[in-house]
Write an enzyme that holds these catalytic residues in place. Structure first.
Site, short mmCIF file in Angstrom:
data_model
loop_
_atom_site.label_atom_id
_atom_site.label_comp_id
_atom_site.label_asym_id
_atom_site.label_seq_id
_atom_site.Cartn_x
_atom_site.Cartn_y
_atom_site.Cartn_z
N LYS A 1 0.83 -1.20 0.00
CA LYS A 1 0.00 0.00 0.00
C LYS A 1 0.87 1.26 0.00
CE LYS A 1 -3.73 -0.17 2.48
NZ LYS A 1 -4.41 -0.39 3.76
N ARG B 1 -3.24 2.88 8.84
CA ARG B 1 -3.54 1.57 8.26
C ARG B 1 -2.29 0.72 8.13
NH1 ARG B 1 -8.38 2.17 4.44
NH2 ARG B 1 -8.76 4.40 4.42
N GLY C 1 -7.80 -7.39 4.77
CA GLY C 1 -8.69 -7.52 5.93
C GLY C 1 -8.09 -8.21 7.12
N MET D 1 -5.44 -7.21 8.96
CA MET D 1 -4.89 -6.39 10.03
C MET D 1 -5.73 -5.13 10.25
SD MET D 1 -0.87 -7.10 9.48
CE MET D 1 -1.04 -6.66 7.77
N ARG E 1 -3.77 -1.52 -6.01
CA ARG E 1 -2.97 -2.74 -5.87
C ARG E 1 -3.36 -3.69 -6.99
NH1 ARG E 1 -5.99 -4.60 -0.29
NH2 ARG E 1 -8.06 -4.71 -1.18
N HIS F 1 -3.18 -41.11 2.87
CA HIS F 1 -3.60 -42.02 1.80
C HIS F 1 -4.78 -41.45 1.02
CE1 HIS F 1 -5.89 -45.48 0.19
NE2 HIS F 1 -4.69 -45.87 -0.18
N ARG G 1 7.36 -48.74 -12.11
CA ARG G 1 8.06 -49.09 -10.88
C ARG G 1 7.67 -50.50 -10.46
NH1 ARG G 1 6.75 -45.75 -5.55
NH2 ARG G 1 4.81 -46.94 -5.69
N SER H 1 15.12 -41.44 -10.43
CA SER H 1 13.86 -40.74 -10.20
C SER H 1 13.75 -40.49 -8.70
CB SER H 1 12.70 -41.59 -10.70
OG SER H 1 11.48 -40.95 -10.38
N GLY I 1 12.19 -40.08 -5.42
CA GLY I 1 10.93 -40.33 -4.73
C GLY I 1 10.93 -39.48 -3.47
N CYS J 1 9.38 -37.86 -8.82
CA CYS J 1 8.06 -38.46 -8.96
C CYS J 1 7.29 -38.45 -7.65
CB CYS J 1 8.16 -39.87 -9.51
SG CYS J 1 9.05 -41.00 -8.43
N TYR K 1 13.09 -33.88 -15.64
CA TYR K 1 11.63 -33.84 -15.67
C TYR K 1 11.04 -33.86 -14.27
CZ TYR K 1 11.63 -38.89 -14.74
OH TYR K 1 11.83 -40.10 -14.17
#
Lengths: 887, 887
Positions: free
Chosen positions: A24, A93, A102, A104, A337, A453, A630, A776, A778, A843, A863
């Site tokens: 602000k 403010r 909103g 504070m 803003r 799970h 896997r 990979s 895990g 992965c 990847y």
């Protein structure tokens, strides 16, 4: 320098100084410099807040700076704080470097007291206005700074309306307000044991400190946690001279957006009220008018506002959310803003701003929050249905779903078979509940965290889930749950909003997602503006992205979905998941309880065709892309029945006594199954399992290849801690590959790699690389072991840890770059020393989380792989990571 | 060069070439070079064995080398292989670089066939001898090379004795032996379908390959695993010309030690037989005579033997185990090697050799196997009681103990209270069984490994334990166990030999350890030669040692024991162990089931005085030494009852319903308790626990200090994964320390550190060091998390892993220096960058294991900490580590 002045067309700060001045404050300075009409004021830097919160109070130096700037403000405004004739009034403010709307505190009309209120009355020529302002100030200050309950003030206000027969606050007479002022002061006296402070400098000091303190309000802390905002930012304080929108019909106040925040349409959008203060708009007592009606009510100010909003958007090069006040015809901007927007709006705005030449494609890519894309993929509750949540849990998997509550996976399956929509409600789910989850529209659990799970499985399936809904008490015996005095029985309808974690009773209507309808072929892409925009944005993302994005998918169906979402391969196919479906688990169970290798081989022979069929379907769906499969990973006892009817049935099927079956199940029980006989340990102890899986992979590959499919199988060995384990499994895989390809007369390339999911694997990556074509990571398991923290059990203390700042984040959600990340980087570096072109990927659940994806980019991975529904998110996040590292 | 010749006073090899020639071959070469009478021969290097086992067969080059050396042997011996008139006969024996007595194969009299046997008869003038030699060869070769069951040969031999009325083999006539030779050949023909090979070169080739193959015999593999001998050494093959001790009364054979291997006394010690071959001594058919009677029977050879044995001991500078044969009055040494000895002998020999000036004190320190010292500390089964083991398990904690089998900790306690010695037999133990273990003489379990609960607890108490005795089937219902057809009921006597893992039925007598009697004040040190020698050796060790040795001790009693054994402090005091005794667990349980902080605080207030008292006792026992006290670590549910009467009683005590108690217990259950709410997580979620423990520590310290005790308290925070956890707990500890010292008016130094037992702690050691005065590596947990391997569950596959060579060792027994060790070294280095003088130690089970201690030395740790009974072992191992690194 801790205090920055702005006013009369120039400011000490600029928009670049958000970290110092907050959003602000920085924008007030910027607007001032731009020549936009802003009331003068000054901003106290965020660091002062942190000093204060560390117990440092307000230093003498800071007090002196405030005094100097107050003097400048008095000169600029031509008014003097506390001057009974010509009083300066200010607002105080908060304003943090990151928007926390909103969260504070704010105090208006500061500077009023028994003497200055008279000056205000005279100056404004409106005594009623002056006393109304005064009573508002007393109420606000009393609540925020002095800690007098707001209800007490409201109570007095309401009494006054009743005794004077005033319909609304606006109908209160000047006398009533004068009277109320005295009552308010008396209230403060009673509640605090002291007089309301009449000295404006004392008021100012109190207000500033209250704003600082509000950084630590529970709601603010919660908001920061929810939005991953650092605790160590602190808030700035903006002290701005008051302007009044409630000085009659030539005054007013409003809030507006430079474009529609809901759809993104380029039109000036907002609301305003004549003769009102800002809080009146928010409070909702009077209904605001659409912004375009301002043209007739306040034409001159509106014309200037239109010009100003356009200028602000052009200057800030993004959609702006502005607050303004018109005081007797003169427009003042109180705030600008970057405006919050829906996902649909975000992509449309970015897209159109590119078309307008306002931003580049790369900037457009950076503009959209990847997480937000979720909104475009999951159905949402129809916003027109206004309902009250009965409970709130963790928003584990987004989307909205309604269904009858069921408490048992078998019931879920039965009812679903009858065409009834159901939602599975459990304390927590286990792999045994899998068919129930499949059959359900959504899952609701009372226990478990974001990576429990239920959460992982549901996310993987793009299914809505709310977990860890602690208020809820599940009563399995009576098939019901109790929450906040409400009982929901089996068959009662409930609706879940997976995006917010809210649970509703009843069957609330949902809206299917446009993008998904297109991707699943239910609708033509060109018919959907959202889809077109989405597709264009992601194509820009794909252009700059260097990380590949794959999906975790376990079935041909999931693989097809993943491909629709743009997956460039399968990074993780969890072969065990295939065994939870229908009859298949019987074959699996036969294998587990087999008395010897022969028995195991017979059971495996039954599983082979199922697995081969699934693999072939996946290869087909991923024609031309790599598929990482896997080998069997979880503890075997996960597949066993846990008593009752289930055990009885299985014993009958297997032709053994229930006692014998129970003995076998018991013997498979482990104290810490996560650290037990699982992963490659299974394939080493029972090589015939690996043999069967290898056969299924290579036979499926050869069959698919014969059908003209470009097959790129990658076999992955899980839970390796030493290269010898990998070499052992690799030998089996290679042997079977030779056999199958020899027998079928078809040669083809394939690769064999490993999960790096144990610290020791990362630490010995140089050795492991000698036997691995790819790594990979895990990171679910790697996080568990690096922290010594079970995902299943962490729910009891992890939230408290994050709340107390002991962990900056839930490390299962956002990758811990300091610890776990160190292992990842080490393994990549050491592995590539041995095998320079080693392919590396991730992965774990982190593969779909934007900040974790950013880390993957820095770590040089090839990847990321994530659940199908997160593929678009990962594509965008990967593009942003690539851009942020090249800039 | 793969073949090394020795003979006629000179040899190609030397004693330094053990790695190439094996121990036997190197020493045969060395003896030859020394001029000691050794029959000529040659040694095939170990690498040929490895080539062969890799499937390489016997190369042409090697065959040529063998041929060359065979020719040299024929020249030197003056005999020719296969010559019917003057045949060369040879023995073919294995000989690995590390002694593996009796584990591999030997073939004697090779070169005999239907023709050379006639030559042997003529040359020896003894046809009976020749045919006896021939039938022995047929039997040995038939068994070892051709795979005909030895029992079949024995059967024919016995039949021959019966049909000819011969009392012993020696009574068989020449004719009978001739006959037997034909029968043996027929047996081979029937069993193998081929004639016995008559060609000596073919015999030789077969014998050499059989010796190579015997490297992979199960018993050999097992022995290497048991003794941590590398699989990749391979064995050499020694081909030596035969000499015969069975050529009449001027011939003989024997085995002797240069000193008494049982007591260490300096006297020539051994046994011999006149007119016999070496195997006769071993077979035990004839009773050998004490070596000194050889003086009268074979005086000339004896004189030379006496001289030779002394020369060998002087040359090899260690006690020698020699084999010799006298052929018609002429002495031949067939082997010399360092003699195996008991611990008592080892320390006495080392001590006396120092006194004799033969070795230095440092060499003496290097001479004793630290593990062997255990023998000196634990009672042993009286060797005069010859008993047959009924089962064998893992030797988890040494010592010998007899007692009545009991199957329940409560029964154990009852009977022990009646003065009955008992042994607790369980499938496995849990902390709930603790009182039963305390009450028992020993523990026997059917499940669990070397670091299972039973094993760790028993070792910690210096109590005998055998675990993982899989043959045993425990039937709790009938309170009995079944093993190999034997049933042992409750109350039946059994005896355990913890050093070997053997279980006996009955009450076998045991001998208490001399050293322990002295250390516990039951005997004067000067009265015990063993003690004096032991104490002197350890004092030499302490002189060169740089690692401090502390003990893991949880009670004042254990602390006193540890101090007796030479502990220089407590490295790990597990405060939770204090709560398992007697009434204390009730207080602990009250705390766990408390509904709120208030309830917890009330329960903690009851625990405070107990804990404070224990700490004060430990400080007293460790006057002048540091005491590291670890805050509460284990999952709370370990303290809860697991059903039945116990739950009923606790519910009554706590004044809650059984249902409620069950609900609480259920809510505390974790899927993977090892990765759950434990360690510092407890103290963070329930800070009042840490407060109480801090209060107990500092109040105890102040009280002890007032009594003039030099107190050095070190508080240790467990299971830290981030520095913020440590800082959180540190703040509580410091706050309480200030309070206590302020209130009691006593200032004193103290330190606060942490366990490094999670990979993330090691990886962020630089951060953690900012809040830690010391690091203590908890390598049990660090191994679990680094490998992702639960100690409790690994038993199902770890043995197979070690057997298959996937893990070189059980990583819970011997520290994994490659993976876990990398984390330890990293943490030490990074931690010391921040805090250069940081004290570092190890307190896992590895702290008492010699090879792991060697690693600690290389990693630059300051101390190791181990169970009290392993302190002497650690002292000696640390000295050896220091010496081996300075040499």
């Amino acid at each position: 320098m801790l205090v920055y002045f702005f006013g009369s067309g120039s400011a000490d700060g600029t928009r670049e100084m958000k970290g110092v001045l907050g959003g602000k404050g920085a924008n007030l300075a910027e607007m001032t410099n731009l020549g936009v009409p802003v009331p003068p004021g000054f901003t106290i830097a965020c660091s002062a807040c942190l000093d204060f919160l560390r117990g440092g109070g307000t230093s003498a130096a800071l007090k002196a700076e405030i005094e100097t700037n107050l003097a400048r403000l008095e000169v600029t405004s031509g008014r003097t704080l506390g001057d009974p004739k010509n009083p300066l009034l200010v607002s105080v403010r908060s304003g943090a470097p990151v928007s926390m709307p909103g969260m504070m505190e704010t105090i208006l009309n500061l500077g009023l007291n028994d003497r200055t209120v008279i000056g205000l009355a005279q100056q404004s020529g409106n005594a009623r206005f002056a006393y109304d302002s005064y009573r508002r100030f007393l109420q606000m200050y009393g609540d925020v700074v002095l800690g007098v309950p707001i209800q007490d003030f409201e109570h007095l206000l309401k009494s006054k309306r009743l005794t004077t027969d005033a319909a609304t606050d606006a109908d209160l007479s000047e006398d009533s307000l004068r009277n109320l002022v005295e009552e308010y002061k008396a209230l403060v006296r009673t509640r605090t044991g002291a007089e309301f402070p009449m000295e404006p400098r004392e008021q100012l000091q109190g207000a500033i400190e209250a704003v600082w303190g509000s950084w630590k309000l529970k709601k603010a802390v919660d908001y920061r946690r929810q939005n991953s905002i650092s605790e160590s930012l602190g808030t700035a304080v903006n002290v701005v001279s008051m302007v009044f929108g409630n000085l009659g019909d030539t005054s007013g106040t409003g809030v507006a957006f430079t474009r529609d925040p809901s759809t993104g349409e380029k039109r000036f959008y907002g609301e305003f009220l004549v003769n009102a203060q800002g809080e009146d708009v928010v409070a909702g007592i009077r209904t605001p008018l659409p912004i375009d009606q301002m043209e007739t009510r306040l034409p001159k100010a509106y014309a200037e506002l239109l010009k100003t909003q356009d200028r602000l958007e052009q200057h800030f090069r993004d959609m702006q959310d502005i607050e303004f006040t018109v005081e007797r015809g003169k427009l003042y901007l109180l705030q600008t803003r970057t405006g919050k927007r829906t996902a649909a709006a975000a992509i449309r705005i970015a897209d159109e701003m590119v078309a307008e030449g306002l931003i580049t494609q790369r900037e457009a890519v950076m503009r959209v929050d990847p997480e937000q894309l979720d909104q475009l993929l999951h159905p949402v509750i129809d916003p027109s249905a206004r309902a009250q949540a009965i409970a709130t849990g963790l928003p584990a998997s987004p989307g909205a779903a309604s269904g009858q509550a069921v408490f048992d996976p078998d019931v879920a399956e039965q009812r679903a078979a009858e065409g009834i929509r159901v939602i599975l409600v459990r304390d927590e789910t286990t792999p045994e509940d899998f068919h129930g989850i499949v059959a359900s529209r959504a899952v609701l659990t009372s226990r478990g965290g974001m990576t429990s799970h239920a959460a992982v499985v549901a996310r993987g399936m793009g299914k809505c889930a709310i977990v860890g809904c602690k208020e809820m008490e599940v009563d399995l015996e009576h098939r019901s749950f109790h929450v906040n005095g409400i009982t929901v029985n089996e068959g009662d309808w409930i609706t879940l909003d997976g995006a917010t974690g809210r649970v509703f009773s009843g069957d609330l209507p949902t809206i299917p997602s446009d993008v998904v309808r297109v991707l699943s072929g239910q609708r033509r892409g060109s018919d959907s503006r959202v889809y077109v925009t989405y597709a264009r944005l992601l194509s820009w993302a794909d252009e700059v992205r260097t990380l590949q994005v794959r999906a975790n998918a376990d079935t041909p169906h999931d693989a097809r979905v993943a491909r629709h979402f743009g997956a460039e391969g399968i990074g993780l196919c969890r072969t065990e998941h295939m065994f939870f479906e229908g009859d298949r688990i019987t074959g699996m169970r036969e294998m587990i309880v087999a008395r010897d290798e022969g028995g195991r081989r017979r059971a495996l022979a039954k599983l082979l065709p199922m697995q081969r069929g699934d693999f072939e379907g996946i290869f087909e769906a991923m024609d031309g892309c790599p598929v990482t499969i896997r080998l069997l990973d979880p503890p075997l006892h996960e597949f066993l029945p846990h008593g009752g009817e289930d055990t009885k049935r299985l014993a009958r099927t297997l032709g053994i006594s229930r006692d014998e079956l129970n003995r076998i199940v018991e013997s498979l029980r482990e104290t810490n199954p996560m650290l037990g006989l699982r992963g490659c340990r299974l394939g080493i102890v029972y090589p015939e399992i690996t043999e069967m899986q290898a056969r299924a992979i290579f036979e499926a590959a050869v069959r698919a290849r014969r059908r003209g499919i470009d097959v790129q199988p990658e076999s992955m060995v899980p839970l390796v801690s030493t290269v010898k384990e990998l070499a052992h499994q690799r030998a089996i895989l290679e042997h079977v590959a030779d056999q199958v390809m020899g027998a079928m007369g078809e040669e083809m390339p394939y690769s064999i790699g490993t999960m790096i999911e144990l610290p020791r694997a990362a630490l010995t990556a140089d050795e492991i690389a000698t036997a691995a074509d790819f790594f990979s990571f895990g990171t679910n398991d790697l996080t568990q072991t690096t922290f010594g923290l079970s995902r299943d059990d962490a729910g009891r203390f992890l939230p408290m840890y994050v709340e107390a700042g002991i962990f900056p984040e839930d490390p299962f959600r956002v990758l811990d770059t300091v610890g776990v990340g160190k292992l990842v980087k080490y393994a990549v570096t050491e592995g590539r020393k041995v095998r320079p072109n080693m392919k590396t990927g991730i992965c774990g659940e982190h593969g779909g989380e934007p900040r974790s994806i950013h880390f993957c980019q820095t770590a040089g991975l090839n990847y990321v792989s994530c659940s199908p529904y997160r593929v678009p998110i990962a594509r965008l996040a990967a593009a942003q990571a690539a851009l942020s590292l090249t800039d």
